[in-house]
Design a protein around this motif. Sequence first.
Motif, short mmCIF file in Angstrom:
data_model
loop_
_atom_site.label_atom_id
_atom_site.label_comp_id
_atom_site.label_asym_id
_atom_site.label_seq_id
_atom_site.Cartn_x
_atom_site.Cartn_y
_atom_site.Cartn_z
N HIS A 101 30.59 -3.03 -54.85
CA HIS A 101 31.69 -3.13 -53.90
C HIS A 101 31.88 -4.54 -53.36
CE1 HIS A 101 31.84 1.21 -53.98
NE2 HIS A 101 30.54 1.21 -53.77
N ASN A 102 30.86 -5.39 -53.55
CA ASN A 102 30.97 -6.76 -53.06
C ASN A 102 29.98 -7.67 -53.76
OD1 ASN A 102 28.37 -6.86 -51.60
ND2 ASN A 102 29.31 -5.36 -50.26
N LEU A 103 30.24 -8.96 -53.63
CA LEU A 103 29.29 -10.01 -53.99
C LEU A 103 28.94 -10.71 -52.69
CD1 LEU A 103 31.36 -10.17 -56.67
CD2 LEU A 103 29.91 -12.10 -57.12
N TRP A 104 27.69 -11.14 -52.58
CA TRP A 104 27.34 -11.93 -51.40
C TRP A 104 26.35 -13.00 -51.79
CZ3 TRP A 104 22.66 -12.01 -48.51
CH2 TRP A 104 21.68 -11.11 -48.93
N LEU A 105 26.23 -14.01 -50.93
CA LEU A 105 25.37 -15.16 -51.20
C LEU A 105 25.13 -15.91 -49.91
CD1 LEU A 105 27.51 -17.77 -51.07
CD2 LEU A 105 28.17 -16.82 -53.26
N ASP A 106 24.28 -16.89 -49.97
CA ASP A 106 24.13 -17.81 -48.84
C ASP A 106 24.13 -19.23 -49.38
OD1 ASP A 106 21.04 -18.81 -48.70
OD2 ASP A 106 21.15 -16.75 -49.45
N THR A 107 24.57 -20.14 -48.53
CA THR A 107 24.66 -21.55 -48.89
C THR A 107 24.44 -22.39 -47.64
OG1 THR A 107 26.02 -23.18 -50.07
CG2 THR A 107 27.18 -21.68 -48.61
N PHE A 108 23.88 -23.55 -47.82
CA PHE A 108 23.63 -24.45 -46.69
C PHE A 108 24.79 -25.41 -46.48
CE2 PHE A 108 19.38 -23.03 -47.80
CZ PHE A 108 18.78 -22.86 -46.57
N ALA A 109 24.82 -26.06 -45.33
CA ALA A 109 25.90 -26.97 -44.97
C ALA A 109 26.11 -28.07 -46.00
CB ALA A 109 25.65 -27.59 -43.59
N PHE A 110 25.03 -28.54 -46.64
CA PHE A 110 25.17 -29.64 -47.59
C PHE A 110 25.50 -29.15 -49.00
CE2 PHE A 110 20.79 -28.35 -47.92
CZ PHE A 110 20.48 -28.49 -49.27
N TYR A 116 32.91 -21.78 -52.47
CA TYR A 116 32.91 -20.32 -52.40
C TYR A 116 34.14 -19.79 -51.67
CZ TYR A 116 28.14 -20.76 -54.09
OH TYR A 116 27.04 -21.06 -54.83
N GLU A 117 34.60 -20.50 -50.65
CA GLU A 117 35.82 -20.07 -49.96
C GLU A 117 37.01 -20.11 -50.90
OE1 GLU A 117 34.79 -21.17 -45.34
OE2 GLU A 117 35.55 -22.78 -46.61
N ARG A 118 37.10 -21.12 -51.77
CA ARG A 118 38.20 -21.17 -52.75
C ARG A 118 38.15 -19.98 -53.71
NH1 ARG A 118 36.81 -26.62 -52.67
NH2 ARG A 118 35.70 -26.48 -54.66
N LEU A 119 36.95 -19.41 -53.90
CA LEU A 119 36.81 -18.26 -54.78
C LEU A 119 37.01 -16.92 -54.06
CD1 LEU A 119 33.71 -19.40 -56.88
CD2 LEU A 119 36.14 -19.58 -57.46
N PHE A 138 26.25 -17.32 -44.62
CA PHE A 138 26.17 -16.11 -45.40
C PHE A 138 27.60 -15.66 -45.68
CE2 PHE A 138 22.26 -16.65 -43.24
CZ PHE A 138 21.29 -16.25 -44.14
N MET A 139 27.90 -15.45 -46.97
CA MET A 139 29.28 -15.23 -47.38
C MET A 139 29.39 -13.99 -48.26
SD MET A 139 30.30 -19.19 -48.08
CE MET A 139 32.04 -18.94 -47.69
N VAL A 140 30.54 -13.33 -48.19
CA VAL A 140 30.76 -12.10 -48.95
C VAL A 140 32.18 -12.10 -49.54
CG1 VAL A 140 31.57 -10.76 -46.96
CG2 VAL A 140 30.48 -9.59 -48.90
N LYS A 141 32.31 -11.45 -50.67
CA LYS A 141 33.62 -11.24 -51.29
C LYS A 141 33.72 -9.75 -51.63
CE LYS A 141 36.64 -12.63 -55.06
NZ LYS A 141 36.84 -13.57 -56.18
N ALA A 142 34.73 -9.10 -51.05
CA ALA A 142 34.95 -7.67 -51.33
C ALA A 142 35.52 -7.50 -52.73
CB ALA A 142 35.89 -7.08 -50.30
#
Length: 144
Positions: A101-110, A116-119, A138-142
């Motif tokens: 139902h979703n993809l999720w990940l984490d990424t640091f400021a650098f 990921y936002e463009r995706l 921490f980011m998610v895409k439905a």
Amino acid sequence: MSRKAPVLERTSTPSDDDYRQIGKALLAFNEAAVGDATPRPFAVLVRDPDTGKVIGGLWGKSVWGSFFVDTLALPDAVRGLGLGQTLMADAEAEARRRGCHNLWLDTFAFQARPFYERLGFRLFGQIDGPAPMFPRFFMVKALD
């Protein structure tokens, strides 16, 4: 297990087997609570065309209808070729095949928050701390 109190060992050098044993304990607990909890791995390997060695790629796993992108890494020499988008598209396609139902990940400021936002990923959590590592996003895409 013995009726004696367990022995606690604090270490900065745990073994890979130590990690696996802790994971087995967690998996047993999770499966007792909700059934199958074995993550299904997925990887897209990027190999050097001359040596065949892995030089980067994507590593993820799915469990319980969610797909976690654990690692996405490419060396500087192949950045800007669209490989990152291709790797993420492959992960998304695999997640859909698996019924996630979703993809999720984490990424640091650098790292790669704007990528990921463009995706289509959106922020759902953040840990603040000292620059340049933090914040951690921490980011998610439905997928529904």
